[in-house]
Enzyme design. Structure first.
Site, PDB file in Angstrom:
ATOM      1  N   CYS A 115      16.712 -18.275   0.728  1.00  0.00           N
ATOM      2  CA  CYS A 115      16.743 -16.824   0.953  1.00  0.00           C
ATOM      3  C   CYS A 115      16.224 -16.072  -0.262  1.00  0.00           C
ATOM      4  O   CYS A 115      16.937 -15.914  -1.258  1.00  0.00           O
ATOM      5  CB  CYS A 115      18.149 -16.372   1.300  1.00  0.00           C
ATOM      6  SG  CYS A 115      18.308 -14.597   1.559  1.00  0.00           S
ATOM      7  N   CYS A 129      18.133 -12.859  -1.027  1.00  0.00           N
ATOM      8  CA  CYS A 129      19.436 -13.115  -1.646  1.00  0.00           C
ATOM      9  C   CYS A 129      19.307 -13.508  -3.117  1.00  0.00           C
ATOM     10  O   CYS A 129      20.069 -13.019  -3.964  1.00  0.00           O
ATOM     11  CB  CYS A 129      20.157 -14.245  -0.915  1.00  0.00           C
ATOM     12  SG  CYS A 129      20.274 -14.051   0.864  1.00  0.00           S
ATOM     13  N   ASP A 130      18.365 -14.388  -3.430  1.00  0.00           N
ATOM     14  CA  ASP A 130      18.362 -15.049  -4.729  1.00  0.00           C
ATOM     15  C   ASP A 130      17.152 -14.755  -5.613  1.00  0.00           C
ATOM     16  O   ASP A 130      17.120 -15.170  -6.777  1.00  0.00           O
ATOM     17  CB  ASP A 130      18.456 -16.566  -4.531  1.00  0.00           C
ATOM     18  CG  ASP A 130      19.732 -16.967  -3.824  1.00  0.00           C
ATOM     19  OD1 ASP A 130      20.760 -16.304  -4.048  1.00  0.00           O
ATOM     20  OD2 ASP A 130      19.706 -17.927  -3.031  1.00  0.00           O
TER      21      ASP A 130
END
Length: 310
Positions: free
Chosen positions: A136, A139-140
């Site tokens: 992701c 997300c990261d």
């Protein structure tokens, strides 16, 4: 045999979407149970730091899961452990069976089982998950500012996420199994014009490598020349597809040809009384925020359904 446990609403899955549905439905004075094969919170429990959920600058996944659970159960919703093995429709009722030998019955079921990232299945992938291996970018990606990243995959998701990562990384190397991209032409054109992106074609990632702390690169195999190699990098983002968690629902006629649950815009499937939310649906974005939004809609819709069928 154990007696059937009767509810108004059975929610299969206790991730962010499922817990939100439980909150809304139980607040409407419905008897609700959430079933999950693991701890409530789902993938939140495998996420160290969340920085893209409104209301929190930075929150640990397990902490957010606990807060959501407290909210979900404050009006009486219950939680039960077990992997759902079957969902059967018996007239107006739905019967849910788990591997624990329990049977739950209700007029309404909400499927919130989510999806899982398709894995490469290579050495080092699991070992370095959360330490440089991610599925992701949204997300990261922020953890890899000005770093060299590898994206594995050649479809829309891989190129979209790769383009996103170029806003943060110093360089993004896209490793593609085929000799060309499968992404839509518009995305391919955008990627080709991006100076931070480079492409390695006809190549499989055969292992993720690293030191005692983090990823340091990947091992590769050129499936055209047979040559083995290695690419140094600080992170590996894998986009070779998602797998819907829908095996118990295959006989209901509510899945598309890829296994995703088909719903309308208020989360209804074609089977009356069965709804689906979050990552298990056909949806363009799979995030905590979208699952919570789906859950809120479903929570209201199940109340309306039961009201109209009483």
């Amino acid at each position: 045999m154990a007696a059937e446990k009767k509810y108004d609403v059975i929610i299969i899955g206790a991730g962010p979407g499922g817990m939100t549905t439980a909150l809304y439905a139980s607040r409407a004075n419905l008897k609700v149970v959430m079933l999950d094969r693991g701890a409530y919170g789902g993938n939140l429990n495998n996420t160290a730091s969340i920085v893209n959920y409104t209301g929190f600058k930075d929150v640990q996944g397990p902490e957010l899961a606990e807060k959501m659970y407290q909210g979900a159960t404050q009006f009486g919703a219950e939680y039960a452990y077990g992997t759902v093995t079957k969902l059967a429709v018996e007239g107006p009722l739905k019967k849910v069976t788990t591997d624990m030998g329990d049977t739950f019955v209700a007029p309404v079921v909400v499927i919130a089982t989510g999806s899982d990232h398709r894995k490469l299945g290579v050495p080092g992938e699991e070992e370095f998950s959360g330490r440089g291996v991610s599925y992701c970018a949204v997300c990261d990606g922020a953890f890899f500012k000005n770093r060299h990243l590898i994206v594995v995959g050649g479809g829309d998701s891989a190129i979209e996420e790769g383009l996103y990562l170029t806003q943060l990384a110093s360089k993004v190397t896209v490793v593609v199994r085929r000799g060309e991209l499968r992404a839509q032409p518009m995305l391919q054109d955008e990627a080709a014009q991006n100076e931070k992106m480079e492409f390695v074609y006809n190549t499989n990632v055969t292992a993720v490598v690293g030191d005692d702390i983090k990823v340091t690169g990947v091992k590769t195999h050129n499936n055209k020349t047979g040559e083995d190699g290695e690419i140094a990098a600080d992170g590996v983002f894998i986009y070779v597809g998602n797998v819907p968690m829908t095996k118990p629902f295959t006989e209901l006629g509510i899945l598309d040809d890829q296994g995703w649950v088909k719903t309308d815009n208020v989360m209804k499937t074609k089977v009356p009384g069965i709804f689906a939310i979050g990552d298990v649906r056909e949806t363009p974005l799979r995030q905590i925020a979208t699952a919570v939004g789906d859950g809120a809609i479903a929570g209201q819709q199940v109340y309306q359904y039961l009201k109209s069928h009483n």
